[in-house]
Scaffold this motif. Structure first.
Motif, short mmCIF file in Angstrom:
data_model
loop_
_atom_site.label_atom_id
_atom_site.label_comp_id
_atom_site.label_asym_id
_atom_site.label_seq_id
_atom_site.Cartn_x
_atom_site.Cartn_y
_atom_site.Cartn_z
N LEU A 165 0.83 -1.20 0.00
CA LEU A 165 0.00 0.00 0.00
C LEU A 165 0.86 1.25 0.00
O LEU A 165 0.63 2.19 -0.77
N VAL A 166 1.87 1.26 0.86
CA VAL A 166 2.76 2.42 0.95
C VAL A 166 3.46 2.67 -0.38
O VAL A 166 3.56 3.82 -0.85
N SER A 167 3.94 1.60 -1.01
CA SER A 167 4.62 1.73 -2.30
C SER A 167 3.67 2.27 -3.36
O SER A 167 4.06 3.10 -4.20
N LYS A 168 2.43 1.80 -3.34
CA LYS A 168 1.45 2.28 -4.31
C LYS A 168 1.20 3.77 -4.12
O LYS A 168 1.15 4.54 -5.09
N ILE A 169 1.07 4.21 -2.88
CA ILE A 169 0.84 5.63 -2.60
C ILE A 169 2.01 6.46 -3.13
O ILE A 169 1.82 7.49 -3.79
N VAL A 170 3.22 6.02 -2.83
CA VAL A 170 4.41 6.75 -3.27
C VAL A 170 4.48 6.81 -4.79
O VAL A 170 4.72 7.88 -5.37
N ASN A 171 4.28 5.67 -5.44
CA ASN A 171 4.37 5.63 -6.90
C ASN A 171 3.31 6.50 -7.56
O ASN A 171 3.59 7.25 -8.51
N MET A 172 2.07 6.39 -7.08
CA MET A 172 0.98 7.14 -7.68
C MET A 172 1.15 8.64 -7.47
O MET A 172 0.99 9.44 -8.40
N MET A 173 1.48 9.04 -6.27
CA MET A 173 1.57 10.47 -5.98
C MET A 173 2.81 11.10 -6.61
O MET A 173 2.77 12.26 -7.04
N SER A 174 3.89 10.35 -6.71
CA SER A 174 5.10 10.91 -7.31
C SER A 174 4.96 11.04 -8.82
O SER A 174 5.66 11.84 -9.45
N SER A 175 4.06 10.25 -9.42
CA SER A 175 3.85 10.34 -10.87
C SER A 175 2.75 11.34 -11.23
O SER A 175 2.48 11.56 -12.40
N THR A 176 2.12 11.94 -10.21
CA THR A 176 1.08 12.94 -10.43
C THR A 176 1.65 14.32 -10.18
O THR A 176 2.20 14.59 -9.11
N GLU A 177 1.54 15.16 -11.16
CA GLU A 177 2.17 16.49 -11.09
C GLU A 177 1.69 17.27 -9.86
O GLU A 177 0.50 17.37 -9.58
N MET A 229 3.50 15.96 -4.46
CA MET A 229 4.48 15.46 -3.49
C MET A 229 4.60 16.38 -2.28
O MET A 229 5.20 16.00 -1.28
N ASP A 230 4.04 17.56 -2.37
CA ASP A 230 4.16 18.52 -1.27
C ASP A 230 2.89 18.48 -0.41
O ASP A 230 2.10 19.42 -0.37
N ASN A 231 2.69 17.34 0.25
CA ASN A 231 1.54 17.21 1.14
C ASN A 231 1.89 16.21 2.25
O ASN A 231 2.84 15.42 2.12
N ASP A 232 1.13 16.22 3.31
CA ASP A 232 1.45 15.40 4.48
C ASP A 232 1.35 13.91 4.19
O ASP A 232 2.13 13.12 4.72
N LEU A 233 0.39 13.51 3.35
CA LEU A 233 0.23 12.09 3.07
C LEU A 233 1.46 11.54 2.36
O LEU A 233 1.97 10.47 2.72
N PHE A 234 1.94 12.27 1.35
CA PHE A 234 3.10 11.78 0.63
C PHE A 234 4.32 11.71 1.54
O PHE A 234 5.08 10.75 1.50
N LEU A 235 4.51 12.74 2.36
CA LEU A 235 5.65 12.74 3.27
C LEU A 235 5.56 11.56 4.24
O LEU A 235 6.56 10.87 4.49
N SER A 236 4.38 11.30 4.75
CA SER A 236 4.20 10.17 5.68
C SER A 236 4.47 8.85 4.98
O SER A 236 5.11 7.94 5.53
N ALA A 237 3.96 8.73 3.74
CA ALA A 237 4.12 7.47 3.01
C ALA A 237 5.58 7.23 2.63
O ALA A 237 6.08 6.10 2.78
N ILE A 238 6.26 8.25 2.14
CA ILE A 238 7.66 8.05 1.73
C ILE A 238 8.55 7.82 2.94
O ILE A 238 9.51 7.05 2.89
N SER A 239 8.20 8.43 4.07
CA SER A 239 8.96 8.18 5.30
C SER A 239 8.77 6.74 5.76
O SER A 239 9.72 6.08 6.19
N LYS A 240 7.55 6.26 5.66
CA LYS A 240 7.27 4.87 6.06
C LYS A 240 7.94 3.90 5.09
O LYS A 240 8.47 2.86 5.51
N LYS A 241 7.95 4.23 3.82
CA LYS A 241 8.62 3.36 2.84
C LYS A 241 10.11 3.30 3.11
O LYS A 241 10.74 2.25 2.99
#
Length: 436
Positions: free
Chosen positions: A237-249, A252-264
């Motif tokens: 799940l974490v990997s999916k969040i990171v991949n999807m959000m990083s490929s969306t223009e 990446m500047d939001n709390d969810l992405f930061l939390s997900a990439i930190s957890k990854k």
């Protein structure tokens, strides 16, 4: 006598078995089946499809699917021609398309050795004839993917996803389903042997995904926030969040992405993940966290020397920007050690750092860092001619801060004399220079 009787019975049994087998293969009207198979094949071989068609229809009516696999394959050719001939008759065309799909299904069922080929061919025919029916095409492609798995043709994945986007726009599918389809599609294509055609298909799918706005940042945040909060230790799940959000223009500047990439980074640490964390923290002006993440990225063994050199150069530039001059110079020199091709840019950073540092010493000690700055700038333009103009401009600016000859004399230093400079946690050997 008994031997002859036994032999005669055996022959009769064999003949009966052969006859039964033949009857089973060609059906109860085996003679008629064989006759029409023969008739249509002769016309088919001559490419006289108009005459082949009625005989093929008779054969298909009286013969079971087991009679001949070629009958099913040839049938797809004949039916496609009829679809083209009747393209303006929607009712008849739909019936012909249904027949075409049935032929593929029969081949897959009765000739399992060729089931993958039959289902892939069915998918391609669905793409050709059912693009105006996205719901039917989507369902059919899903069935083919489920049946063929990794052996599914890439084009079927492409049109399955295109149909999913169409259904999303019409309100039939939700964003989560389309996003899941995208993830599974790309994962499947990654398992296929790379080719120019495959790369184009992947690019087409990515383009459809991006332009569809299915994965808008707001959609992703709304979709994944509760899922992440419910199961933050789920690496998939974490990997999916990171991949999807990083490929969306701009996502990446939001709390969810930061939390997900930190957890990854915690669950599956890698230099790439640490580098992304550096970019995030640096964009938020969190210097210590950014530097720590970038240094972790450099420390990973799987990152090669060229990558490490680039990271050190980026660390040098970032530290310079934030007034951490000693950190900047140290990182720049490490970058040069790993990749001498970066020397010009790194020396420029060092020169700028020394030209910006402040010394709390006496008159000479406050002016001395400019000598070191110019030393580095000369080295920078010698290493990279494209930096000459910028370096000369800085040299001109810094040279104005060299001490007056008379003032230098008062402090016991003169032109050409060796001098050890210490400032801002840095030290360097240089030569005294005074203003002419």
């Amino acid at each position: 006598m008994k031997k002859l009787l036994f032999l005669a019975v055996s022959v009769l049994m064999i003949c009966f078995a052969v006859d039964s087998s033949a009857q089973g293969k060609y059906g109860k009207d085996s003679a008629e089946c064989i006759t029409y198979l023969s008739y249509y094949k002769e016309y088919f071989k001559q490419k006289n499809y108009d005459q082949a068609l009625p005989n093929w229809r008779k054969a298909f009516k009286v013969c079971p699917p087991t009679a001949n696999q070629t009958m099913l394959i040839d049938g797809t050719t004949l039916v496609r021609k009829e679809i083209t001939r009747n393209r303006n008759n929607s009712f008849l065309k739909q019936g012909l398309i249904d027949t075409l799909m049935t032929l593929h299904d029969l081949r897959a069922e009765y000739y399992p050795k060729y089931a993958v080929t039959a289902m892939n061919n069915k998918g391609l025919d669905m793409i050709n004839y059912l693009q105006d029916e996205p719901e039917v095409l989507y369902k059919g492609c899903n069935e083919i993917i489920a049946a063929n798995g990794k052996q599914t043709k890439a084009q079927i994945y492409l049109f399955r996803f295109n149909s999913a986007v169409s259904l999303y726009k019409s309100g039939i599918l939700d964003a989560e389903q389309v996003i899941d389809d995208y993830e599974s599609t790309m994962a499947a294509l990654e398992q296929m042997t790379s080719s120019e055609a495959l790369e184009k298909t992947k690019a087409d799918i990515e383009n459809i995904f991006i332009t569809s706005n299915v994965a808008s940042c707001d959609n992703l945040i709304a979709l994944f926030t509760p899922r992440f909060e419910a199961d933050p230790e789920n690496l998939d799940l974490v990997s999916k969040i990171v991949n999807m959000m990083s490929s969306t223009e701009g996502c990446m500047d939001n709390d969810l992405f930061l939390s997900a990439i930190s957890k990854k980074s915690e669950l599956d640490p890698s230099y790439k993940t640490s580098y992304i964390l550096y970019k995030l923290y640096s964009s938020r002006n969190e210097f210590d966290a950014a530097v720590s993440s970038l240094e972790k990225a450099i420390a990973f063994e799987e990152s090669d020397l060229a990558t490490d050199a680039d990271y050190y150069y980026e660390l040098a530039a970032y530290s310079l920007k934030n007034g951490k001059y000693a950190k900047s110079v140290d990182a720049a020199n490490k970058a040069i050690d790993l990749n001498p091709a970066l020397a010009g840019k790194c020396y420029l950073i060092c020169g700028t750092a020394w030209g910006s540092v402040t010394s709390n010493g006496d008159y000479i000690e406050k002016r001395a860092p400019y000598w070191v700055a110019v030393d580095y700038l000369v080295k920078a333009k010698n290493a990279d001619e494209s930096l000459t103009e910028e370096c000369n401009s800085l040299i001109s600016s810094y040279s104005k801060y060299f001490p007056e000859t008379s003032e230098a004399f008062m402090y016991g230093v003169q032109n050409g004399q060796s001098y050890r400079v210490s400032a801002g946690g840095m030290s360097a050997n240089t030569i005294v220079r005074t203003q002419k």
